[in-house]
Motif scaffolding. Structure first.
Motif, PDB file in Angstrom:
ATOM      1  N   GLN A 183      -1.055  -8.251   1.153  1.00 28.81           N
ATOM      2  CA  GLN A 183      -1.002  -8.036  -0.286  1.00 28.81           C
ATOM      3  C   GLN A 183      -1.244  -9.354  -1.020  1.00 28.81           C
ATOM      4  N   GLU A 184      -2.158  -9.345  -1.975  1.00 29.96           N
ATOM      5  CA  GLU A 184      -2.535 -10.561  -2.692  1.00 29.96           C
ATOM      6  C   GLU A 184      -1.389 -11.130  -3.523  1.00 29.96           C
TER       7      GLU A 184
ATOM      8  N   ASN B 261      -0.952  -4.636  -5.947  1.00 30.87           N
ATOM      9  CA  ASN B 261      -1.577  -3.884  -4.858  1.00 30.87           C
ATOM     10  C   ASN B 261      -3.069  -4.166  -4.726  1.00 30.87           C
ATOM     11  N   TYR B 262      -3.404  -5.428  -4.539  1.00 27.47           N
ATOM     12  CA  TYR B 262      -4.743  -5.840  -4.128  1.00 27.47           C
ATOM     13  C   TYR B 262      -4.621  -6.468  -2.746  1.00 27.47           C
TER      14      TYR B 262
ATOM     15  N   SER C 172     -12.537 -12.333  -4.924  1.00 34.02           N
ATOM     16  CA  SER C 172     -12.423 -10.901  -4.633  1.00 34.02           C
ATOM     17  C   SER C 172     -11.084 -10.414  -5.169  1.00 34.02           C
ATOM     18  N   GLY C 173     -10.756  -9.179  -4.885  1.00 35.72           N
ATOM     19  CA  GLY C 173      -9.458  -8.642  -5.304  1.00 35.72           C
ATOM     20  C   GLY C 173      -9.299  -8.638  -6.805  1.00 35.72           C
ATOM     21  N   SER C 174      -8.214  -9.204  -7.289  1.00 39.64           N
ATOM     22  CA  SER C 174      -7.912  -9.188  -8.724  1.00 39.64           C
ATOM     23  C   SER C 174      -8.773 -10.163  -9.520  1.00 39.64           C
TER      24      SER C 174
END
Length: 229
Positions: free
Chosen positions: A116-117, A107-108, A50-52
């Motif tokens: 924050q990732e 900012n993921y 997920s995320g980036s």
């Protein structure tokens, strides 16, 4: 297979304090240990789902994992001189030795805690502004000393490299989430551990291992190595 060259072994005869007052230096390669949990900052070629979608960064309790080695480098446009001591508040990058990517944040949302990732990013050490970290000393020293805990503050977002305690399942079962957190606390204190510490040739060699003073050293050109693997 060890990622470092073997060096001639020497024995250091010194007491605890004299073995532990040396500054962390540019170009040195070491493990970073979370002071509260004892887990090591770790990465591997496993992407976030997920995320980036970038390479994941975790905390591992495994002291022998070669994927926990990071090399300290200077700022993007102002790299540091090999062997130069790192001052408090300096901006650094951390280069993951195995996968050749930089410690990174952006900012993921992190997958478990929704903080924050933190990821590993870039190509052969070439990344972007998200790779920049400020060394936050916790003592009154002017330099980052190897015996002292520090915080790493992400320059672009102002948040701190942090170990939440949240644990992943498959495929990285038992490893803990690394994220960036908005406040300084005991979960974002880090100390250097075993590694290869590069010294300028004019400075003495010493060991930071708390259990003994065994060192392996080699001199090449302007560098000395304090090898503690």
């Amino acid at each position: 297979m060890n990622v470092f060259d073997e060096h001639e072994q020497n024995i250091c005869d010194c007491d605890f304090s004299s073995c532990n007052k040396d500054a962390v230096t540019c170009g040195s390669t070491f493990k970073l240990v979370n002071q509260q949990s004892g887990d090591r900052l770790h990465s591997h070629d496993v992407k976030y789902g997920s995320g980036s979608g970038q390479q994941s960064v975790t905390g591992t309790p495994n002291a022998d994992d070669v994927n926990s080695y990071w090399q300290i480098r200077g700022d993007i446009k102002n790299d540091c001189e090999r062997g130069a001591p790192i001052k408090c508040d300096n901006i650094i990058r951390l280069f993951h030795v195995t996968t050749r990517r930089n410690l990174h944040s952006h900012n993921y949302a992190s997958p478990l805690s929704n903080n924050q990732e933190v990821s590993a990013y870039g190509d052969d050490g070439v990344g972007d502004e998200g790779d920049r970290w400020k060394v936050g000393c916790t003592t009154k020293n002017d330099y980052w000393l190897r015996k002292d805990p520090i915080r790493l503050q992400h320059v672009a977002t102002g948040k701190y490299l942090h170990l939440t305690g949240d644990t992943y399942g498959r495929p990285i079962h038992g490893q803990k989430e690394i994220s960036c957190y908005s406040h300084a606390n005991s979960q974002n204190l880090w100390k250097v551990d075993s590694g290869v510490y590069i010294r300028q040739s004019s400075e003495p060699l010493s060991s930071t291992r708390d259990d003994n003073c065994n060192t392996r050293s080699q001199s090449t050109k302007n560098d000395h190595f304090d090898d503690e693997l």
